[in-house]
Design a protein around this motif. Structure first.
Motif, PDB file in Angstrom:
ATOM      1  N   GLU A  17     -76.721 -12.116   6.458  1.00  0.00           N
ATOM      2  CA  GLU A  17     -76.938 -11.537   7.666  1.00  0.00           C
ATOM      3  C   GLU A  17     -75.786 -11.108   8.642  1.00  0.00           C
ATOM      4  N   GLU A  18     -75.943 -10.134   9.218  1.00  0.00           N
ATOM      5  CA  GLU A  18     -74.737  -9.698  10.128  1.00  0.00           C
ATOM      6  C   GLU A  18     -74.954 -10.774  11.137  1.00  0.00           C
ATOM      7  N   GLY A  19     -73.934 -11.221  11.824  1.00  0.00           N
ATOM      8  CA  GLY A  19     -73.904 -11.909  12.854  1.00  0.00           C
ATOM      9  C   GLY A  19     -73.897 -13.557  12.398  1.00  0.00           C
ATOM     10  N   THR A  20     -73.815 -13.780  11.210  1.00  0.00           N
ATOM     11  CA  THR A  20     -73.889 -15.241  10.703  1.00  0.00           C
ATOM     12  C   THR A  20     -72.694 -16.046  11.211  1.00  0.00           C
ATOM     13  N   THR A  21     -72.968 -16.933  11.868  1.00  0.00           N
ATOM     14  CA  THR A  21     -71.525 -17.635  12.436  1.00  0.00           C
ATOM     15  C   THR A  21     -71.387 -19.101  12.095  1.00  0.00           C
ATOM     16  N   ALA A  22     -70.466 -19.382  12.060  1.00  0.00           N
ATOM     17  CA  ALA A  22     -69.470 -20.884  11.581  1.00  0.00           C
ATOM     18  C   ALA A  22     -68.983 -21.398  12.803  1.00  0.00           C
ATOM     19  N   TYR A  23     -69.019 -22.816  12.937  1.00  0.00           N
ATOM     20  CA  TYR A  23     -68.416 -23.406  14.032  1.00  0.00           C
ATOM     21  C   TYR A  23     -67.664 -24.615  13.376  1.00  0.00           C
ATOM     22  N   ALA A  24     -66.411 -24.875  14.267  1.00  0.00           N
ATOM     23  CA  ALA A  24     -65.761 -26.062  13.623  1.00  0.00           C
ATOM     24  C   ALA A  24     -65.008 -26.480  15.008  1.00  0.00           C
ATOM     25  N   ARG A  45     -54.091 -17.406   6.749  1.00  0.00           N
ATOM     26  CA  ARG A  45     -53.489 -16.882   5.537  1.00  0.00           C
ATOM     27  C   ARG A  45     -53.461 -18.189   4.691  1.00  0.00           C
ATOM     28  N   THR A  46     -54.048 -19.355   4.770  1.00  0.00           N
ATOM     29  CA  THR A  46     -54.358 -20.250   3.750  1.00  0.00           C
ATOM     30  C   THR A  46     -55.788 -20.099   3.185  1.00  0.00           C
ATOM     31  N   VAL A  47     -56.474 -19.125   3.528  1.00  0.00           N
ATOM     32  CA  VAL A  47     -57.929 -19.154   3.011  1.00  0.00           C
ATOM     33  C   VAL A  47     -57.799 -17.701   2.033  1.00  0.00           C
ATOM     34  N   HIS A  48     -58.191 -18.153   0.883  1.00  0.00           N
ATOM     35  CA  HIS A  48     -58.230 -17.045  -0.209  1.00  0.00           C
ATOM     36  C   HIS A  48     -59.694 -16.761  -0.500  1.00  0.00           C
ATOM     37  N   GLY A  88     -71.359 -16.862   2.629  1.00  0.00           N
ATOM     38  CA  GLY A  88     -72.019 -17.831   3.314  1.00  0.00           C
ATOM     39  C   GLY A  88     -70.932 -18.814   3.553  1.00  0.00           C
ATOM     40  N   GLU A  89     -70.227 -18.977   2.714  1.00  0.00           N
ATOM     41  CA  GLU A  89     -69.108 -20.191   2.371  1.00  0.00           C
ATOM     42  C   GLU A  89     -67.776 -19.693   3.313  1.00  0.00           C
ATOM     43  N   MET A  90     -67.373 -18.393   3.242  1.00  0.00           N
ATOM     44  CA  MET A  90     -66.056 -18.059   3.772  1.00  0.00           C
ATOM     45  C   MET A  90     -66.013 -18.484   5.319  1.00  0.00           C
ATOM     46  N   PRO A  91     -66.819 -17.880   6.097  1.00  0.00           N
ATOM     47  CA  PRO A  91     -66.793 -18.366   7.566  1.00  0.00           C
ATOM     48  C   PRO A  91     -66.490 -19.733   7.967  1.00  0.00           C
ATOM     49  N   VAL A  92     -67.330 -20.485   6.950  1.00  0.00           N
ATOM     50  CA  VAL A  92     -66.882 -22.285   7.278  1.00  0.00           C
ATOM     51  C   VAL A  92     -65.462 -22.481   6.874  1.00  0.00           C
ATOM     52  N   GLN A  93     -65.005 -21.869   5.821  1.00  0.00           N
ATOM     53  CA  GLN A  93     -63.681 -22.161   5.404  1.00  0.00           C
ATOM     54  C   GLN A  93     -62.733 -21.569   6.534  1.00  0.00           C
ATOM     55  N   VAL A  98     -58.751 -22.933  10.850  1.00  0.00           N
ATOM     56  CA  VAL A  98     -58.323 -22.710  12.328  1.00  0.00           C
ATOM     57  C   VAL A  98     -58.452 -23.750  13.017  1.00  0.00           C
ATOM     58  N   ALA A  99     -59.499 -24.516  12.924  1.00  0.00           N
ATOM     59  CA  ALA A  99     -59.728 -25.621  13.610  1.00  0.00           C
ATOM     60  C   ALA A  99     -58.547 -26.832  13.475  1.00  0.00           C
ATOM     61  N   GLY A 100     -58.115 -26.849  12.227  1.00  0.00           N
ATOM     62  CA  GLY A 100     -56.935 -27.791  11.909  1.00  0.00           C
ATOM     63  C   GLY A 100     -55.541 -27.310  12.442  1.00  0.00           C
ATOM     64  N   VAL A 101     -55.800 -26.256  13.234  1.00  0.00           N
ATOM     65  CA  VAL A 101     -54.175 -25.789  14.062  1.00  0.00           C
ATOM     66  C   VAL A 101     -54.164 -26.703  15.341  1.00  0.00           C
ATOM     67  N   GLU A 102     -52.945 -27.330  15.383  1.00  0.00           N
ATOM     68  CA  GLU A 102     -52.728 -28.032  16.612  1.00  0.00           C
ATOM     69  C   GLU A 102     -52.749 -27.012  17.977  1.00  0.00           C
ATOM     70  N   GLY A 103     -53.546 -27.455  18.688  1.00  0.00           N
ATOM     71  CA  GLY A 103     -53.806 -26.634  20.118  1.00  0.00           C
ATOM     72  C   GLY A 103     -54.933 -25.468  19.905  1.00  0.00           C
ATOM     73  N   VAL A 104     -55.661 -25.839  18.957  1.00  0.00           N
ATOM     74  CA  VAL A 104     -56.960 -24.983  18.999  1.00  0.00           C
ATOM     75  C   VAL A 104     -58.335 -25.899  19.027  1.00  0.00           C
TER      76      VAL A 104
END
Length: 133
Positions: A17-24, A45-48, A88-93, A98-104
């Protein structure tokens, strides 16, 4: 286990569905410098997409990167098709990368289907890699 992760089981083989959201991520300690946008783009760019040998950023699947207070990031993204097997998996990835970036700090990745993705959104490098004129 990430308490914010989306349970993927209900999404396999179904349109997401539109608006499906993942958090990290987690709040940054006070005084931590926020990540520059370039670092966030490099993480994207690390996500394919497993079916396409080009990263999601150069495919044009990222519609917006909104850096917020405290190093938090909101990303608006799409996929090549609503019934994509990894929808369903891609937003989680993306959120985890992005959560793994220093300063995020906290990351929110929202899926949208509007406007629909087209090959016009791809970078020139991506078009060359996929032989799209």
């Amino acid at each position: 286990m990430n308490p914010y992760a989306v349970d993927l089981e209900p999404f396999f083989g179904k349109q997401v569905e539109e608006g499906t959201t993942a958090y990290a991520g987690a709040p940054l300690p006070e005084g931590t410098a926020p990540a520059p946008e370039e670092a966030i783009v490099e993480a994207l760019r690390t996500v394919h997409d497993p079916e396409i040998p080009v990263n999601i950023y150069d495919l044009g699947l990222i519609y917006a990167i909104n850096r917020q207070e405290g190093g938090n990031v909101h990303i608006l993204m799409t996929l090549t098709a609503p019934a994509c097997p990894v929808a369903g998996e891609m937003p989680v990835q993306v959120a985890n990368a992005v959560a793994g970036v220093e300063g995020v700090g906290e990351v929110e990745v929202e899926l949208t289907w509007e406007p629909p993705w087209t090959t016009d959104r791809m970078s020139e490098d991506a078009k060359m890699a996929l032989d799209i004129g």
